[in-house]
Write a protein that holds these residues in place. Structure first.
Motif, PDB file in Angstrom:
ATOM      1  N   GLN A 157       0.829  -1.209   0.000  1.00 59.60           N
ATOM      2  CA  GLN A 157       0.000   0.000   0.000  1.00 59.60           C
ATOM      3  C   GLN A 157       0.859   1.253   0.000  1.00 59.60           C
ATOM      4  N   LEU A 158       1.849   1.291   0.903  1.00 61.63           N
ATOM      5  CA  LEU A 158       2.666   2.500   1.035  1.00 61.63           C
ATOM      6  C   LEU A 158       3.519   2.749  -0.199  1.00 61.63           C
ATOM      7  N   SER A 159       3.885   1.683  -0.921  1.00 58.72           N
ATOM      8  CA  SER A 159       4.773   1.838  -2.074  1.00 58.72           C
ATOM      9  C   SER A 159       4.184   2.768  -3.126  1.00 58.72           C
ATOM     10  N   SER A 160       2.859   2.836  -3.207  1.00 64.41           N
ATOM     11  CA  SER A 160       2.233   3.722  -4.192  1.00 64.41           C
ATOM     12  C   SER A 160       2.435   5.189  -3.846  1.00 64.41           C
ATOM     13  N   TYR A 161       2.768   5.458  -2.596  1.00 59.10           N
ATOM     14  CA  TYR A 161       2.940   6.833  -2.118  1.00 59.10           C
ATOM     15  C   TYR A 161       4.408   7.162  -1.826  1.00 59.10           C
ATOM     16  N   TRP A 162       5.307   6.234  -2.149  1.00 56.73           N
ATOM     17  CA  TRP A 162       6.727   6.400  -1.809  1.00 56.73           C
ATOM     18  C   TRP A 162       7.520   6.786  -3.043  1.00 56.73           C
ATOM     19  N   ARG A 163       8.576   7.559  -2.828  1.00 57.48           N
ATOM     20  CA  ARG A 163       9.509   7.928  -3.893  1.00 57.48           C
ATOM     21  C   ARG A 163      10.938   7.633  -3.445  1.00 57.48           C
ATOM     22  N   GLU A 164      11.811   7.363  -4.403  1.00 60.36           N
ATOM     23  CA  GLU A 164      13.200   7.036  -4.102  1.00 60.36           C
ATOM     24  C   GLU A 164      13.844   8.114  -3.246  1.00 60.36           C
ATOM     25  N   GLY A 165      14.624   7.685  -2.260  1.00 62.81           N
ATOM     26  CA  GLY A 165      15.325   8.603  -1.371  1.00 62.81           C
ATOM     27  C   GLY A 165      14.539   9.002  -0.141  1.00 62.81           C
ATOM     28  N   GLU A 166      13.258   8.666  -0.085  1.00 58.07           N
ATOM     29  CA  GLU A 166      12.427   9.048   1.052  1.00 58.07           C
ATOM     30  C   GLU A 166      12.467   7.990   2.150  1.00 58.07           C
ATOM     31  N   ASP A 167      12.300   8.438   3.378  1.00 57.24           N
ATOM     32  CA  ASP A 167      12.179   7.534   4.515  1.00 57.24           C
ATOM     33  C   ASP A 167      10.761   6.985   4.615  1.00 57.24           C
ATOM     34  N   ILE A 168      10.656   5.827   5.235  1.00 58.59           N
ATOM     35  CA  ILE A 168       9.369   5.334   5.690  1.00 58.59           C
ATOM     36  C   ILE A 168       9.475   5.108   7.196  1.00 58.59           C
ATOM     37  N   ILE A 169       8.359   5.149   7.876  1.00 61.64           N
ATOM     38  CA  ILE A 169       8.337   4.958   9.324  1.00 61.64           C
ATOM     39  C   ILE A 169       7.564   3.684   9.627  1.00 61.64           C
ATOM     40  N   VAL A 170       8.204   2.782  10.379  1.00 57.62           N
ATOM     41  CA  VAL A 170       7.595   1.511  10.747  1.00 57.62           C
ATOM     42  C   VAL A 170       7.223   1.554  12.225  1.00 57.62           C
ATOM     43  N   ASN A 171       5.958   1.364  12.512  1.00 51.05           N
ATOM     44  CA  ASN A 171       5.485   1.232  13.889  1.00 51.05           C
ATOM     45  C   ASN A 171       5.200  -0.242  14.129  1.00 51.05           C
ATOM     46  N   LEU A 172       6.036  -0.876  14.949  1.00 52.71           N
ATOM     47  CA  LEU A 172       5.926  -2.308  15.195  1.00 52.71           C
ATOM     48  C   LEU A 172       4.886  -2.647  16.254  1.00 52.71           C
ATOM     49  N   VAL A 173       4.381  -1.630  16.938  1.00 54.43           N
ATOM     50  CA  VAL A 173       3.441  -1.885  18.040  1.00 54.43           C
ATOM     51  C   VAL A 173       2.202  -0.992  17.934  1.00 54.43           C
ATOM     52  N   PRO A 174       1.559  -0.914  16.777  1.00 51.15           N
ATOM     53  CA  PRO A 174       0.393  -0.046  16.658  1.00 51.15           C
ATOM     54  C   PRO A 174      -0.742  -0.529  17.555  1.00 51.15           C
ATOM     55  N   ASP A 175      -1.366   0.419  18.229  1.00 51.85           N
ATOM     56  CA  ASP A 175      -2.537   0.119  19.070  1.00 51.85           C
ATOM     57  C   ASP A 175      -2.224  -0.796  20.248  1.00 51.85           C
ATOM     58  N   LEU A 176      -0.950  -1.042  20.543  1.00 54.77           N
ATOM     59  CA  LEU A 176      -0.575  -1.852  21.704  1.00 54.77           C
ATOM     60  C   LEU A 176      -0.073  -0.923  22.818  1.00 54.77           C
ATOM     61  N   PRO A 177      -0.682  -0.942  24.009  1.00 51.06           N
ATOM     62  CA  PRO A 177      -0.239  -0.077  25.116  1.00 51.06           C
ATOM     63  C   PRO A 177       1.043  -0.626  25.748  1.00 51.06           C
ATOM     64  N   LEU A 178       2.097  -0.681  24.955  1.00 47.61           N
ATOM     65  CA  LEU A 178       3.314  -1.365  25.377  1.00 47.61           C
ATOM     66  C   LEU A 178       3.959  -0.702  26.589  1.00 47.61           C
ATOM     67  N   LEU A 179       3.928   0.605  26.659  1.00 48.46           N
ATOM     68  CA  LEU A 179       4.554   1.284  27.795  1.00 48.46           C
ATOM     69  C   LEU A 179       3.884   0.864  29.097  1.00 48.46           C
ATOM     70  N   ASP A 180       2.566   0.825  29.128  1.00 47.40           N
ATOM     71  CA  ASP A 180       1.846   0.399  30.335  1.00 47.40           C
ATOM     72  C   ASP A 180       2.156  -1.059  30.659  1.00 47.40           C
ATOM     73  N   ILE A 181       2.250  -1.896  29.623  1.00 48.83           N
ATOM     74  CA  ILE A 181       2.562  -3.310  29.835  1.00 48.83           C
ATOM     75  C   ILE A 181       3.937  -3.474  30.459  1.00 48.83           C
ATOM     76  N   LEU A 182       4.911  -2.754  29.929  1.00 49.99           N
ATOM     77  CA  LEU A 182       6.282  -2.868  30.447  1.00 49.99           C
ATOM     78  C   LEU A 182       6.386  -2.357  31.882  1.00 49.99           C
ATOM     79  N   ARG A 183       5.670  -1.305  32.203  1.00 54.80           N
ATOM     80  CA  ARG A 183       5.683  -0.796  33.569  1.00 54.80           C
ATOM     81  C   ARG A 183       5.104  -1.808  34.553  1.00 54.80           C
ATOM     82  N   ARG A 184       4.005  -2.457  34.144  1.00 55.59           N
ATOM     83  CA  ARG A 184       3.398  -3.464  35.017  1.00 55.59           C
ATOM     84  C   ARG A 184       4.322  -4.663  35.187  1.00 55.59           C
TER      85      ARG A 184
END
Length: 393
Positions: free
Chosen positions: A238-265
């Motif tokens: 999906q993202l490839s249609s909006y990407w151009r050479e030389g540009e960064d992409i951002i990967v979120n490996l934990v979308p919608d996961l309250p990981l910070l709260d989990i790690l604190r607990r």
């Protein structure tokens, strides 16, 4: 020989156009069989449309162009056709509709429709010559070693784009557009895996997980797949249609996961556990191992401050990467760009400056998202041109 209409390309758009253009239509393709991209799509089950298809799911230099055709032949219209032919179907994620059986059922349905309309289908036929005449077009064709000279009133370009050349894709539509002075926007591979140098992710090949992929233009939440050559999976395609050479992409490996709260607990109850061990409960272990040297995941949870945990979660949610390129037309599902929509009528798909010349489907600068949207554009644009041609008789 004379035909009212010649349609170049017996793919999804060409078949749909032929079904609605009326009698005395010649449908031509250089392949051995019609609808080859239909046959291989959706793992052989054809993701034939999407319940959510709308203009916002398409890319074009004119984002309004697709509205007319999509509104006049919708996903519900095509679904009705599928059901009238008693083809069983099911919905997968995100509104994607597939055949229960085989993609060949969609091809058979369309062949039945063009037979009813009186279309003549010529396969293994190549275009040798094309020119405009006072009454329409003169089309020179080579079929099974025999030359045929065809006169027609209307000509439809339904030859697709450049994607998947091993299936015979060429830039023929763009060459014909240039012949008749129709502008063509920049074309590039779309819905295509992105590559990285030096086998960066070869140790992760086969690992997949839900992720959020984004750049400064858009964002998609779908599956991410690591490969020997780089990144793939629906989110990347999906993202490839909006990407151009030389540009960064951002990967979120934990979308919608309250990981910070989990790690604190877990820090309170399982403080002796290593960070990497805890993360492996939420992220594939091979990926955690790949990230461990950069993120120092061998330390204990108990030794992490709130700030350190916050920094870790931010790193997992904002992994910046710069692809080297894409796998190109070889594996691209579609071609981004095409015949400029400014040169076409959005209602009929006819060229504004060349009476009788139409362009539909992937040949046009309208490119859909992954998930059945490009087939819906083929159905809608093919229907628009076909009904316009039939009405003009």
């Amino acid at each position: 020989m004379e035909f009212d209409t010649v349609i170049l390309g017996a793919g999804a758009a060409g078949l749909m156009c032929a079904a609605h253009a009326g009698p005395n239509v010649l449908l031509v393709d250089h392949a051995r069989a019609p609808g080859e991209k239909i046959r291989i799509s959706g793992g052989g089950r054809c993701n034939f449309t999407n319940l959510h298809a709308g203009p916002e799911n398409f890319l074009s230099e004119n984002p309004h162009f697709a509205k007319s055709a999509l509104a006049r032949y919708t996903q519900w219209d095509f679904l009705d056709l599928v059901q009238r032919h008693h083809i069983a179907w099911h919905e997968k994620t995100l509104g994607q509709l597939f055949c229960d059986g085989s993609a060949r059922q969609i091809i058979a349905m369309l062949l039945t429709e063009i037979e009813r309309s009186g279309t003549t289908l010529w396969l293994q036929t190549t275009l040798r010559q094309l020119r405009k005449t006072e009454t329409g077009f003169a089309v020179g064709l080579d079929r099974e070693g025999t030359r045929h000279d065809i006169d027609c009133k209307t000509l439809v370009l339904a030859t697709g784009g450049r994607s998947i050349p091993k299936m015979g894709a060429t830039g023929l539509a763009y060459d014909i557009a240039a012949q008749f002075d129709l502008p063509v926007t920049e074309t590039r591979p779309a819905l295509v895996p992105l590559t990285f140098p030096d086998g960066r992710f070869s140790d992760l090949s086969g690992v997949s997980l839900p992720a959020r992929l984004s750049n400064h233009r858009t964002s998609f939440d779908e599956a991410l797949l690591f490969t020997h050559r780089g990144l793939s999976g629906p989110a990347i395609l999906q993202l490839s249609s909006y990407w151009r050479e030389g540009e960064d992409i951002i990967v979120n490996l934990v979308p919608d996961l309250p990981l910070l709260d989990i790690l604190r607990r877990q820090r309170q109850s399982e403080g002796r556990r290593q960070l990497g061990t805890e993360l492996s409960r939420h992220i594939p272990a091979r990926l955690v191992q790949h990230l461990s040297s950069r993120l120092n995941l061998s330390e204990r949870l108990a030794d992490q401050s709130d700030k350190a945990l916050d920094t870790l979660v931010a790193a997992l949610a904002n992994w910046r990467l710069t692809p080297a390129g894409s796998e190109g037309y070889r594996t691209a599902e579609v071609t981004l760009g095409g015949i400029d929509t400014a040169a076409l009528s959005s209602k009929t798909m006819q060229a504004r400056t060349v009476p009788g010349l139409y362009a539909i489907g992937e040949a046009v600068d309208v490119t859909g998202w992954l998930g059945g949207y490009n087939f819906q554009w083929a159905w809608s644009s093919g229907h628009a041109a076909g009904t316009a041609i039939a009405a003009s008789r």
